[in-house]
Structures are given as C-alpha cells and as structure tokens.
Design a protein around this motif. Sequence first.
Motif, PDB file in Angstrom:
ATOM      1  N   ARG A 189      41.775  66.714  34.812  1.00  0.00           N
ATOM      2  CA  ARG A 189      41.601  66.553  33.359  1.00  0.00           C
ATOM      3  C   ARG A 189      41.425  65.077  33.004  1.00  0.00           C
ATOM      4  NH1 ARG A 189      45.316  70.775  33.011  1.00  0.00           N
ATOM      5  NH2 ARG A 189      47.012  69.295  32.883  1.00  0.00           N
ATOM      6  N   HIS A 190      42.147  64.225  33.703  1.00  0.00           N
ATOM      7  CA  HIS A 190      42.046  62.788  33.429  1.00  0.00           C
ATOM      8  C   HIS A 190      40.670  62.241  33.814  1.00  0.00           C
ATOM      9  CE1 HIS A 190      46.081  63.139  32.293  1.00  0.00           C
ATOM     10  NE2 HIS A 190      46.672  62.794  33.423  1.00  0.00           N
ATOM     11  N   VAL A 191      40.101  62.738  34.905  1.00  0.00           N
ATOM     12  CA  VAL A 191      38.745  62.330  35.292  1.00  0.00           C
ATOM     13  C   VAL A 191      37.771  62.781  34.207  1.00  0.00           C
ATOM     14  CG1 VAL A 191      36.869  62.685  36.953  1.00  0.00           C
ATOM     15  CG2 VAL A 191      39.189  62.260  37.775  1.00  0.00           C
ATOM     16  N   GLN A 192      37.929  63.998  33.723  1.00  0.00           N
ATOM     17  CA  GLN A 192      37.069  64.501  32.651  1.00  0.00           C
ATOM     18  C   GLN A 192      37.206  63.653  31.392  1.00  0.00           C
ATOM     19  OE1 GLN A 192      38.423  68.595  32.444  1.00  0.00           O
ATOM     20  NE2 GLN A 192      36.548  69.298  33.435  1.00  0.00           N
ATOM     21  N   THR A 193      38.438  63.315  31.033  1.00  0.00           N
ATOM     22  CA  THR A 193      38.685  62.484  29.854  1.00  0.00           C
ATOM     23  C   THR A 193      37.998  61.130  29.994  1.00  0.00           C
ATOM     24  OG1 THR A 193      40.782  63.587  29.424  1.00  0.00           O
ATOM     25  CG2 THR A 193      40.488  61.402  28.440  1.00  0.00           C
ATOM     26  N   ALA A 194      38.097  60.547  31.190  1.00  0.00           N
ATOM     27  CA  ALA A 194      37.478  59.237  31.436  1.00  0.00           C
ATOM     28  C   ALA A 194      35.958  59.318  31.307  1.00  0.00           C
ATOM     29  CB  ALA A 194      37.876  58.724  32.814  1.00  0.00           C
ATOM     30  N   VAL A 195      35.359  60.326  31.928  1.00  0.00           N
ATOM     31  CA  VAL A 195      33.896  60.464  31.857  1.00  0.00           C
ATOM     32  C   VAL A 195      33.468  60.722  30.415  1.00  0.00           C
ATOM     33  CG1 VAL A 195      31.892  61.807  32.621  1.00  0.00           C
ATOM     34  CG2 VAL A 195      33.699  61.231  34.251  1.00  0.00           C
ATOM     35  N   ARG A 196      34.208  61.549  29.689  1.00  0.00           N
ATOM     36  CA  ARG A 196      33.877  61.827  28.282  1.00  0.00           C
ATOM     37  C   ARG A 196      33.923  60.534  27.462  1.00  0.00           C
ATOM     38  NH1 ARG A 196      30.585  63.881  26.011  1.00  0.00           N
ATOM     39  NH2 ARG A 196      30.805  65.600  27.446  1.00  0.00           N
ATOM     40  N   ALA A 197      34.926  59.691  27.706  1.00  0.00           N
ATOM     41  CA  ALA A 197      35.031  58.411  26.989  1.00  0.00           C
ATOM     42  C   ALA A 197      33.794  57.559  27.255  1.00  0.00           C
ATOM     43  CB  ALA A 197      36.300  57.666  27.417  1.00  0.00           C
ATOM     44  N   TYR A 198      33.318  57.556  28.494  1.00  0.00           N
ATOM     45  CA  TYR A 198      32.138  56.770  28.838  1.00  0.00           C
ATOM     46  C   TYR A 198      30.894  57.344  28.156  1.00  0.00           C
ATOM     47  CZ  TYR A 198      28.563  54.281  31.327  1.00  0.00           C
ATOM     48  OH  TYR A 198      27.477  53.486  31.619  1.00  0.00           O
ATOM     49  N   LEU A 199      30.726  58.662  28.229  1.00  0.00           N
ATOM     50  CA  LEU A 199      29.559  59.298  27.627  1.00  0.00           C
ATOM     51  C   LEU A 199      29.540  59.069  26.108  1.00  0.00           C
ATOM     52  CD1 LEU A 199      29.529  62.646  29.643  1.00  0.00           C
ATOM     53  CD2 LEU A 199      27.974  60.689  29.923  1.00  0.00           C
ATOM     54  N   MET A 247      27.085  46.181  33.712  1.00  0.00           N
ATOM     55  CA  MET A 247      27.878  47.390  33.859  1.00  0.00           C
ATOM     56  C   MET A 247      28.887  47.454  32.709  1.00  0.00           C
ATOM     57  SD  MET A 247      30.046  48.660  37.185  1.00  0.00           S
ATOM     58  CE  MET A 247      29.001  49.926  37.864  1.00  0.00           C
ATOM     59  N   LEU A 248      28.925  48.589  32.027  1.00  0.00           N
ATOM     60  CA  LEU A 248      29.892  48.805  30.965  1.00  0.00           C
ATOM     61  C   LEU A 248      31.213  49.257  31.576  1.00  0.00           C
ATOM     62  CD1 LEU A 248      30.690  49.153  27.965  1.00  0.00           C
ATOM     63  CD2 LEU A 248      29.739  51.468  28.089  1.00  0.00           C
ATOM     64  N   VAL A 249      32.304  48.566  31.252  1.00  0.00           N
ATOM     65  CA  VAL A 249      33.632  48.895  31.777  1.00  0.00           C
ATOM     66  C   VAL A 249      34.557  49.197  30.606  1.00  0.00           C
ATOM     67  CG1 VAL A 249      35.608  48.059  33.100  1.00  0.00           C
ATOM     68  CG2 VAL A 249      33.301  47.395  33.791  1.00  0.00           C
ATOM     69  N   LEU A 250      35.155  50.378  30.623  1.00  0.00           N
ATOM     70  CA  LEU A 250      36.163  50.762  29.638  1.00  0.00           C
ATOM     71  C   LEU A 250      37.484  50.819  30.379  1.00  0.00           C
ATOM     72  CD1 LEU A 250      34.208  53.673  27.901  1.00  0.00           C
ATOM     73  CD2 LEU A 250      34.341  51.288  27.187  1.00  0.00           C
ATOM     74  N   ASP A 251      38.318  49.824  30.147  1.00  0.00           N
ATOM     75  CA  ASP A 251      39.560  49.661  30.901  1.00  0.00           C
ATOM     76  C   ASP A 251      40.743  50.272  30.148  1.00  0.00           C
ATOM     77  OD1 ASP A 251      41.167  48.832  32.956  1.00  0.00           O
ATOM     78  OD2 ASP A 251      40.960  46.702  32.557  1.00  0.00           O
ATOM     79  N   LYS A 259      47.041  54.662  36.025  1.00  0.00           N
ATOM     80  CA  LYS A 259      46.178  54.150  34.966  1.00  0.00           C
ATOM     81  C   LYS A 259      44.725  54.418  35.345  1.00  0.00           C
ATOM     82  CE  LYS A 259      49.238  50.345  33.542  1.00  0.00           C
ATOM     83  NZ  LYS A 259      50.297  51.223  33.294  1.00  0.00           N
ATOM     84  N   TYR A 260      43.915  54.663  34.327  1.00  0.00           N
ATOM     85  CA  TYR A 260      42.508  55.002  34.534  1.00  0.00           C
ATOM     86  C   TYR A 260      41.587  54.058  33.781  1.00  0.00           C
ATOM     87  CZ  TYR A 260      43.717  59.508  36.613  1.00  0.00           C
ATOM     88  OH  TYR A 260      44.193  60.493  37.439  1.00  0.00           O
ATOM     89  N   ALA A 261      40.410  53.850  34.364  1.00  0.00           N
ATOM     90  CA  ALA A 261      39.312  53.125  33.723  1.00  0.00           C
ATOM     91  C   ALA A 261      38.036  53.876  34.090  1.00  0.00           C
ATOM     92  CB  ALA A 261      39.243  51.690  34.219  1.00  0.00           C
ATOM     93  N   VAL A 262      36.987  53.635  33.326  1.00  0.00           N
ATOM     94  CA  VAL A 262      35.689  54.237  33.641  1.00  0.00           C
ATOM     95  C   VAL A 262      34.622  53.169  33.450  1.00  0.00           C
ATOM     96  CG1 VAL A 262      35.334  55.168  31.318  1.00  0.00           C
ATOM     97  CG2 VAL A 262      34.180  56.230  33.256  1.00  0.00           C
ATOM     98  N   SER A 263      33.631  53.181  34.335  1.00  0.00           N
ATOM     99  CA  SER A 263      32.549  52.195  34.304  1.00  0.00           C
ATOM    100  C   SER A 263      31.241  52.912  34.576  1.00  0.00           C
ATOM    101  CB  SER A 263      32.749  51.139  35.402  1.00  0.00           C
ATOM    102  OG  SER A 263      34.062  50.674  35.415  1.00  0.00           O
ATOM    103  N   GLY A 264      30.147  52.263  34.215  1.00  0.00           N
ATOM    104  CA  GLY A 264      28.857  52.857  34.515  1.00  0.00           C
ATOM    105  C   GLY A 264      27.711  51.929  34.178  1.00  0.00           C
ATOM    106  N   ALA A 265      26.543  52.323  34.676  1.00  0.00           N
ATOM    107  CA  ALA A 265      25.335  51.533  34.449  1.00  0.00           C
ATOM    108  C   ALA A 265      24.123  52.363  34.852  1.00  0.00           C
ATOM    109  CB  ALA A 265      25.371  50.255  35.287  1.00  0.00           C
ATOM    110  N   PRO A 266      22.963  52.044  34.302  1.00  0.00           N
ATOM    111  CA  PRO A 266      21.741  52.688  34.781  1.00  0.00           C
ATOM    112  C   PRO A 266      21.585  52.405  36.280  1.00  0.00           C
ATOM    113  CG  PRO A 266      21.322  51.508  32.743  1.00  0.00           C
ATOM    114  CD  PRO A 266      22.706  51.124  33.189  1.00  0.00           C
TER     115      PRO A 266
END
Length: 116
Positions: free
Chosen positions: A102-112, A1-5, A14-21
């Motif tokens: 907006r912060h959720v959008q920013t987090a998802v954009r950073a992950y994408l 899992m990729l984690v951007l903290d 504070k926000y982080a975003v994570s994801g994986a196939p």
Amino acid sequence: MLVLDNILSDRGSKYAVSGAPCGSTAEARALIDELRKTKKFAKATHNSWGLICGEGQVKNDDGESGAGMIILRMLEREGLKDHLVVVTRWYGGKHLGGDRFRHVQTAVRAYLDAIA
C-alpha cells in the motif's frame, strides 16, 4: 529528476518517490545511479523502480519483493510510458508486512499526482 522526499512514514520506515522521462533500461540505470549520488539515497534500504518503454516493461525490486510489479501496474493503468518511477524506502526496524505494498502505491500515486 523530480524527487518527492519524506512522503510517508510507518513504524520507522520512511518513503520517497522519484522519477523522470526515460526511454531505455540503460537510461534508467544512469538516472538511478545519479539519484544514488545523493548520500541519503545511497544509504536507502531499497530503490525499487519500474519503466514501460520500447524495450517492454522493465522493473527492479531491489530487495523489496513485488514492489517493481506494483509500480509497473500503476504506470500501465495511467498509460504512462517512457517514464521512470523509483520508490525509495529506508527500513525502520519493523516489518510492515502487506502494508508495504500500500505504501508503494501511495508513493507512486503521489508522484503521478505531482506530474499531472
């Protein structure tokens, strides 16, 4: 899992975003359980997530009302299927109002951007 903290901070939150196939709701829950094994993520206020897979669109706001739908919309716009995205928030004591979307959008954009 990729984690951007620590990708974003606002009024103490504070926000982080994570994801994986990921191909199913059961697999998504297993990945989120794995993420929460890390003490920091276990103590998070919200772990909102979205997934578009063979089962359809699946989301969980985890108390951050509307966050899952934002994640799904962004995944749909990108055409990203079979991929789990989790936005984590640690509440900082002050309400963010509409800024949280907006912060959720920013987090998802950073992950994408990170997986592009």
